[in-house]
Design a protein around this motif. Structure first.
Motif, mmCIF file in Angstrom:
data_model
loop_
_atom_site.group_PDB
_atom_site.id
_atom_site.type_symbol
_atom_site.label_atom_id
_atom_site.label_comp_id
_atom_site.label_asym_id
_atom_site.label_seq_id
_atom_site.Cartn_x
_atom_site.Cartn_y
_atom_site.Cartn_z
ATOM 1 N N THR A 103 3.461 7.824 -14.647
ATOM 2 C CA THR A 103 3.697 6.503 -14.070
ATOM 3 C C THR A 103 2.981 6.427 -12.734
ATOM 4 O OG1 THR A 103 5.872 6.298 -15.114
ATOM 5 C CG2 THR A 103 5.432 4.885 -13.226
ATOM 6 N N THR A 104 2.257 5.340 -12.511
ATOM 7 C CA THR A 104 1.557 5.139 -11.241
ATOM 8 C C THR A 104 1.989 3.822 -10.626
ATOM 9 O OG1 THR A 104 -0.377 6.411 -11.969
ATOM 10 C CG2 THR A 104 -0.680 4.922 -10.104
ATOM 11 N N ILE A 105 2.374 3.859 -9.362
ATOM 12 C CA ILE A 105 2.750 2.663 -8.609
ATOM 13 C C ILE A 105 1.861 2.590 -7.383
ATOM 14 C CG2 ILE A 105 4.578 1.520 -7.285
ATOM 15 C CD1 ILE A 105 6.614 2.861 -9.074
ATOM 16 N N THR A 106 1.147 1.493 -7.224
ATOM 17 C CA THR A 106 0.260 1.318 -6.076
ATOM 18 C C THR A 106 0.781 0.212 -5.174
ATOM 19 O OG1 THR A 106 -1.148 -0.217 -7.303
ATOM 20 C CG2 THR A 106 -1.751 2.108 -7.361
ATOM 21 N N GLY A 107 0.330 0.214 -3.940
ATOM 22 C CA GLY A 107 0.808 -0.826 -3.037
ATOM 23 C C GLY A 107 0.128 -0.792 -1.684
ATOM 24 N N LYS A 108 0.603 -1.667 -0.801
ATOM 25 C CA LYS A 108 0.145 -1.746 0.582
ATOM 26 C C LYS A 108 1.352 -1.604 1.500
ATOM 27 C CE LYS A 108 -3.670 -5.002 -0.256
ATOM 28 N NZ LYS A 108 -4.228 -6.337 0.135
ATOM 29 N N GLY B 39 14.097 1.219 26.795
ATOM 30 C CA GLY B 39 13.209 2.070 26.019
ATOM 31 C C GLY B 39 13.449 2.076 24.532
ATOM 32 N N ALA B 40 14.419 1.296 24.054
ATOM 33 C CA ALA B 40 14.657 1.218 22.605
ATOM 34 C C ALA B 40 13.499 0.489 21.924
ATOM 35 C CB ALA B 40 15.966 0.499 22.323
ATOM 36 N N VAL B 41 13.105 0.984 20.773
ATOM 37 C CA VAL B 41 11.949 0.450 20.052
ATOM 38 C C VAL B 41 12.370 -0.033 18.668
ATOM 39 C CG1 VAL B 41 9.644 0.966 19.164
ATOM 40 C CG2 VAL B 41 10.435 2.051 21.272
ATOM 41 N N THR B 42 11.829 -1.180 18.273
ATOM 42 C CA THR B 42 12.056 -1.711 16.928
ATOM 43 C C THR B 42 10.789 -1.548 16.105
ATOM 44 O OG1 THR B 42 13.632 -3.351 17.746
ATOM 45 C CG2 THR B 42 12.685 -3.734 15.563
ATOM 46 N N LEU B 43 10.915 -0.845 14.978
ATOM 47 C CA LEU B 43 9.803 -0.645 14.043
ATOM 48 C C LEU B 43 10.075 -1.443 12.774
ATOM 49 C CD1 LEU B 43 9.086 3.202 14.108
ATOM 50 C CD2 LEU B 43 7.615 1.395 14.976
ATOM 51 N N GLN B 44 9.057 -2.144 12.310
ATOM 52 C CA GLN B 44 9.177 -2.915 11.070
ATOM 53 C C GLN B 44 8.133 -2.439 10.076
ATOM 54 O OE1 GLN B 44 8.719 -6.975 12.416
ATOM 55 N NE2 GLN B 44 10.911 -7.217 12.780
ATOM 56 N N GLN B 45 8.554 -2.264 8.828
ATOM 57 C CA GLN B 45 7.614 -1.875 7.775
ATOM 58 C C GLN B 45 7.784 -2.795 6.577
ATOM 59 O OE1 GLN B 45 8.117 1.659 5.157
ATOM 60 N NE2 GLN B 45 6.217 2.356 6.102
ATOM 61 N N THR B 46 6.676 -3.312 6.102
ATOM 62 C CA THR B 46 6.655 -4.130 4.895
ATOM 63 C C THR B 46 5.845 -3.395 3.837
ATOM 64 O OG1 THR B 46 6.781 -6.180 6.172
ATOM 65 C CG2 THR B 46 6.024 -6.356 3.890
ATOM 66 N N LEU B 47 6.436 -3.226 2.665
ATOM 67 C CA LEU B 47 5.784 -2.513 1.571
ATOM 68 C C LEU B 47 5.683 -3.436 0.366
ATOM 69 C CD1 LEU B 47 4.712 0.181 0.406
ATOM 70 C CD2 LEU B 47 7.069 0.745 -0.207
ATOM 71 N N ILE B 48 4.468 -3.622 -0.130
ATOM 72 C CA ILE B 48 4.205 -4.475 -1.293
ATOM 73 C C ILE B 48 3.678 -3.585 -2.406
ATOM 74 C CG2 ILE B 48 2.971 -6.491 -2.153
ATOM 75 C CD1 ILE B 48 2.645 -7.363 0.788
ATOM 76 N N GLN B 49 4.403 -3.515 -3.531
ATOM 77 C CA GLN B 49 4.060 -2.592 -4.607
ATOM 78 C C GLN B 49 3.863 -3.316 -5.938
ATOM 79 O OE1 GLN B 49 6.739 1.137 -4.307
ATOM 80 N NE2 GLN B 49 7.909 -0.515 -3.362
ATOM 81 N N THR B 50 2.931 -2.805 -6.713
ATOM 82 C CA THR B 50 2.722 -3.269 -8.079
ATOM 83 C C THR B 50 3.397 -2.275 -9.017
ATOM 84 O OG1 THR B 50 0.606 -4.274 -7.486
ATOM 85 C CG2 THR B 50 1.020 -3.864 -9.825
ATOM 86 N N ILE B 51 4.480 -2.704 -9.667
ATOM 87 C CA ILE B 51 5.280 -1.820 -10.516
ATOM 88 C C ILE B 51 5.162 -2.266 -11.974
ATOM 89 C CG2 ILE B 51 7.611 -1.007 -11.029
ATOM 90 C CD1 ILE B 51 8.285 -1.236 -8.124
ATOM 91 N N PRO B 52 4.780 -1.367 -12.878
ATOM 92 C CA PRO B 52 4.680 -1.732 -14.296
ATOM 93 C C PRO B 52 5.984 -2.341 -14.808
ATOM 94 C CG PRO B 52 3.762 0.449 -13.920
ATOM 95 C CD PRO B 52 4.416 0.045 -12.634
ATOM 96 N N GLY B 53 5.865 -3.459 -15.519
ATOM 97 C CA GLY B 53 7.034 -4.108 -16.096
ATOM 98 C C GLY B 53 7.574 -5.255 -15.274
ATOM 99 N N LEU B 54 7.172 -5.371 -14.012
ATOM 100 C CA LEU B 54 7.624 -6.489 -13.186
ATOM 101 C C LEU B 54 6.581 -7.603 -13.212
ATOM 102 C CD1 LEU B 54 9.174 -4.870 -9.971
ATOM 103 C CD2 LEU B 54 10.328 -5.680 -12.024
ATOM 104 N N PRO B 55 7.022 -8.861 -13.288
ATOM 105 C CA PRO B 55 6.078 -9.973 -13.391
ATOM 106 C C PRO B 55 5.289 -10.227 -12.113
ATOM 107 C CG PRO B 55 8.322 -10.793 -13.176
ATOM 108 C CD PRO B 55 8.428 -9.306 -13.360
ATOM 109 N N LYS B 56 5.799 -9.754 -10.971
ATOM 110 C CA LYS B 56 5.077 -9.924 -9.710
ATOM 111 C C LYS B 56 5.296 -8.714 -8.823
ATOM 112 C CE LYS B 56 8.744 -12.291 -7.116
ATOM 113 N NZ LYS B 56 9.073 -13.443 -6.256
ATOM 114 N N ALA B 57 4.512 -8.617 -7.762
ATOM 115 C CA ALA B 57 4.622 -7.473 -6.851
ATOM 116 C C ALA B 57 6.003 -7.439 -6.207
ATOM 117 C CB ALA B 57 3.542 -7.561 -5.782
#
Length: 321
Positions: A87-92, A104-122
């Protein structure tokens, strides 16, 4: 489809975000701290490859039931046929330093967009982490545009995940580690999985027609020992790390109303190995982490019991475009 959603969920939670070097207060040793300016964003390409092997498949009639041998043989062949598939899953992935407050507190944000077999959209998942000035994780938020993944997130005990992250003596990912070439830092974390397994088995546990007792769902914590070693800077001044680790035994199970095991999964062991590379300003460049794990499963399907050994070999690679 549900196992692939879980794979995507695991990918979103294991992408590392190394951070930059600063001197520890009162010490001459440099340690990892987030130093990239607010607003800095890094884009990466992600690839997850997973190979599942299935062996020792046994299919029998449950106690007190009678099932034709032909049906048992067909079911056994079906389960054996599920093994050996890649199984291969690719993304950004987009990692952004969103804010830094006066303390000094820091906020980190991460957005992950993946193409998964069987799903109609990312599939899009978002993670927000708030780290205090010492690198400890103080807040964590998870969300997705997929209803199934969102339900998993909503049932996860995020406070326990935060506690597990901070109990290791370092913050998330590599924060707080000393930057002395050749020096290793070993941690042991126990991640509670009760809420996650409850979410994964939710459709069965909540089905009034299913012969299952939700109160019998139990899971032991998944214990993981990890060793991170700073290998020193490369020729471009980027920070290089190696990682090794092992999983200890873990088990989850649920019974039916008669007290018989309906589903059981036991992890007998596993290992992790990989390499990570960070820019001088602390944001990630690349990583490649391989995980292998062996599990024994037992399932009751109507009048049939199925047991098998599953071996998963998974590699997560993250690279800049």
């Amino acid at each position: 489809m549900r196992p692939l959603l879980l794979t995507g969920l695991l990918l979103s939670s294991t992408l590392s975000t190394p951070v930059g070097a600063q001197s520890a207060q009162g010490m001459g040793t440099a340690t990892l701290r987030l130093s990239a300016p607010v607003g800095t964003t890094v884009e990466q390409r992600t690839t997850l490859t997973s190979l599942l092997k299935i062996s020792d498949v046994k299919v029998t009639a449950r106690p007190g039931a009678s099932v034709p041998q032909k049906e048992l043989d067909a079911l056994r062949a079906s389960f054996q046929g599920m093994g050996g598939q890649n199984t291969t899953i690719t993304g950004k992935s987009f990692t952004r330093v969103a804010a830094r407050d006066a303390l000094g507190a820091v906020t980190l944000q991460q957005t992950l967009i993946q193409t998964i077999p069987g799903l109609p959209k990312a599939l899009t998942t978002k993670t927000t982490q708030v780290l205090d000035a010492n690198g400890a994780l103080t807040d964590l938020k998870l969300s997705s545009d997929n209803a199934d993944v969102n339900r998993l997130y909503q049932q996860m005990n995020l406070k326990e995940l935060i506690r597990a992250s901070n109990s290791s003596g370092t913050g998330p990912q590599l924060i707080g580690l000393p930057l002395t070439p050749g020096q290793s830092h070993e941690t042991r974390q126990e991640v509670p999985l009760d809420s996650m397994m409850g979410a994964l088995l939710g459709p069965v546990l909540q089905d009034p027609d299913a012969d299952v007792d939700p109160a019998t769902l139990t899971s032991t914590p998944l214990a993981f020992t990890s060793r991170l070693t700073f290998a020193g800077p490369d020729a471009a001044g980027r920070l290089r790390f190696t990682q090794t680790g092992t999983f200890s035994a873990w088990q989850t199970s649920v019974k039916n109303r008669a007290g018989q095991v309906l589903f059981q999964m036991s992890v007998s062991g596993g290992s992790v190995s990989g390499e990570l590379l960070a820019r001088p300003d602390g944001l990630p460049v690349s990583s490649s982490v391989r995980t292998t794990m062996q599990m024994q499963t037992l399932m009751t399907l109507d009048d049939v019991q199925v047991s098998a050994t599953l071996t998963q070999d998974q590699t997560i690679s993250v690279r800049q475009p």
